[in-house]
Design an enzyme around this catalytic site. Structure first.
Site, PDB file in Angstrom:
ATOM      1  N   LYS A  78      -3.738  -6.355  -1.929  1.00 24.81           N
ATOM      2  CA  LYS A  78      -2.943  -5.991  -2.424  1.00 24.81           C
ATOM      3  C   LYS A  78      -2.007  -6.877  -2.697  1.00 24.81           C
ATOM      4  O   LYS A  78      -1.306  -8.131  -2.442  1.00 24.81           O
ATOM      5  CB  LYS A  78      -2.120  -5.503  -1.307  1.00 24.81           C
ATOM      6  CG  LYS A  78      -0.425  -4.794  -1.668  1.00 24.81           C
ATOM      7  CD  LYS A  78      -0.129  -3.899   0.022  1.00 24.81           C
ATOM      8  CE  LYS A  78       1.694  -3.177  -0.395  1.00 24.81           C
ATOM      9  NZ  LYS A  78       1.656  -2.978   0.916  1.00 24.81           N
ATOM     10  N   LYS A  81      -5.029  -2.960  -4.924  1.00 24.76           N
ATOM     11  CA  LYS A  81      -2.825  -2.180  -5.477  1.00 24.76           C
ATOM     12  C   LYS A  81      -2.211  -2.680  -6.164  1.00 24.76           C
ATOM     13  O   LYS A  81      -2.475  -3.455  -5.518  1.00 24.76           O
ATOM     14  CB  LYS A  81      -2.342  -1.177  -4.057  1.00 24.76           C
ATOM     15  CG  LYS A  81      -1.112  -0.797  -4.195  1.00 24.76           C
ATOM     16  CD  LYS A  81      -0.237  -0.900  -2.423  1.00 24.76           C
ATOM     17  CE  LYS A  81       0.689  -0.775  -2.706  1.00 24.76           C
ATOM     18  NZ  LYS A  81       1.448  -0.987  -1.285  1.00 24.76           N
TER      19      LYS A  81
HETATM   20  C1  PBG Z   1       3.960  -0.247   2.291  1.00 22.11           C
HETATM   21  C2  PBG Z   1       3.300  -0.382   1.428  1.00 22.11           C
HETATM   22  C3  PBG Z   1       4.527  -0.437   0.094  1.00 22.11           C
HETATM   23  C4  PBG Z   1       3.601   0.284  -1.158  1.00 22.11           C
HETATM   24  C5  PBG Z   1       2.532   1.137  -0.013  1.00 22.11           C
HETATM   25  N1  PBG Z   1       2.662   0.851   1.540  1.00 22.11           N
HETATM   26  C6  PBG Z   1       5.463  -0.784  -0.756  1.00 22.11           C
HETATM   27  C7  PBG Z   1       5.550  -1.959  -0.916  1.00 22.11           C
HETATM   28  O1  PBG Z   1       4.531  -2.951  -0.604  1.00 22.11           O
HETATM   29  O2  PBG Z   1       6.082  -2.637  -0.629  1.00 22.11           O
HETATM   30  C8  PBG Z   1       3.973   1.260  -2.220  1.00 22.11           C
HETATM   31  C9  PBG Z   1       2.965   2.170  -3.106  1.00 22.11           C
HETATM   32  C10 PBG Z   1       4.184   2.526  -4.673  1.00 22.11           C
HETATM   33  O3  PBG Z   1       4.766   1.598  -4.894  1.00 22.11           O
HETATM   34  O4  PBG Z   1       3.532   3.945  -4.425  1.00 22.11           O
HETATM   35  N2  PBG Z   1       4.778   0.066   3.647  1.00 22.11           N
END
Ligand code: PBG
Length: 294
Positions: free
Chosen positions: A166, A219
């Protein structure tokens, strides 16, 4: 997989301005959406919670009456096993400062305290009927700790989808409005990956696999297709890719201006993610795309 935002105590649903076509839902409305997902032939949904109460630790994350456990129970009762139910596990929606766990004295997230919270969240979501939990906080050791905590609580059969690779991304902007998780100050660069470093991402994928993940997530998706392809090549677990809020929102915004055709571009986006090697795609366009399927 369709991401679903569940708001505690919300009657019905309300649109999310930065994600045209996507809504926040109360529990009953989320259940109705799950039924639509079944009818459209989707594989599953991933739930995010927007709680009524936040504090510095994020304790509402493991409240059994919180929005995610309530929605899990209600969905399971209505759709049975027709959908795979994932629950996102992170404290950023439940802390008042918006960080992914409690803060240490130096203002950084306290890694181990955050992980202890994720374990409590995961057990409560498993109890409520989640098939898989998806830790998204990128804390060190989170997969191993959650696996241990689930097993101790008798949830050996609940799986873990690790948000393994991520990145610290600008593409999450609209999500932070949707989930009410905007940071009051600071950033997530200390625990999310630097966008320029693919080797670190590949290392994180291997670590989470070794810690006992059942699936590995990359991601965002489109800007990181090389990482999706590397995950497919180097790992033996199912690979999920999250086509995130910003990736969806920019297509929707351009569509509104008449600059492109959103259904065509979204279809092409998901096909690209599949071509790179993802077995599972999370996208806000899931319902629309499934309904257009011949
Ligand atoms: C954290 C989380 C995020 C997303 C999914 N889980 C936000 C982040 O890390 O700031 C982002 C998903 C998206 O942008 O669609 N719980």
């Amino acid at each position: 997989m369709l991401p679903v935002f569940v708001v505690q105590d919300l009657d019905g649903s309300r649109p999310i301005p930065s994600l045209p076509g996507v809504h926040q839902h109360g529990v009953a409305s989320a259940v109705a959406l799950a039924e639509e997902a079944v009818a459209a032939g989707l594989g599953g949904v991933i739930l995010f919670g927007v709680p009524a109460r936040k504090d510095p630790v994020g304790t509402s994350g493991w409240d059994p009456e919180g929005p995610v456990p309530a929605a899990l129970r209600a969905m399971r009762a209505r759709v049975g096993d027709a959908l795979v139910l994932w629950a996102d596990v992170c404290q950023c929606e439940y802390t008042d400062h918006g960080h992914c766990g409690p803060l240490a004295a130096d203002g950084e997230v306290d890694n181990d305290a955050a992980v202890a919270g994720y374990v409590r969240d995961a057990v409560v979501y498993a109890e409520a009927g989640a098939d898989l939990v998806a830790p998204s906080g990128m804390m060190d050791g989170q997969v191993a700790a959650i696996r241990h905590g689930l097993d101790q609580a008798g949830h050996e059969r609940v799986g873990i989808v690790a948000y393994a690779a991520k990145f610290a991304s600008g593409f999450y902007g609209p999500f932070r409005d949707a989930a009410g998780s905007a940071l009051q100050e600071g950033d997530r660069a200390g625990h999310q990956l630097p966008p320029g470093n693919a080797r670190e991402a590949r290392r994180e994928l291997a670590v989470d696999a070794a810690e006992g993940a059942d699936a590995l997530m990359v991601k965002p998706a489109l800007a990181y297709l090389d990482v999706v392809a590397a995950a497919r090549r180097e790992q033996q677990l199912p690979v999920a890719a999250y086509h995130v809020s910003g990736e969806y929102a920019m297509v929707a915004a351009a569509h509104e201006r008449g600059w492109l055709d959103a259904p065509t571009v979204l279809e092409e986006s998901v096909r690209s993610i599949r071509r790179a090697g993802a077995d599972i795609v999370l996208t806000y366009a899931a319902l629309d795309l499934a309904r257009r399927r011949p």
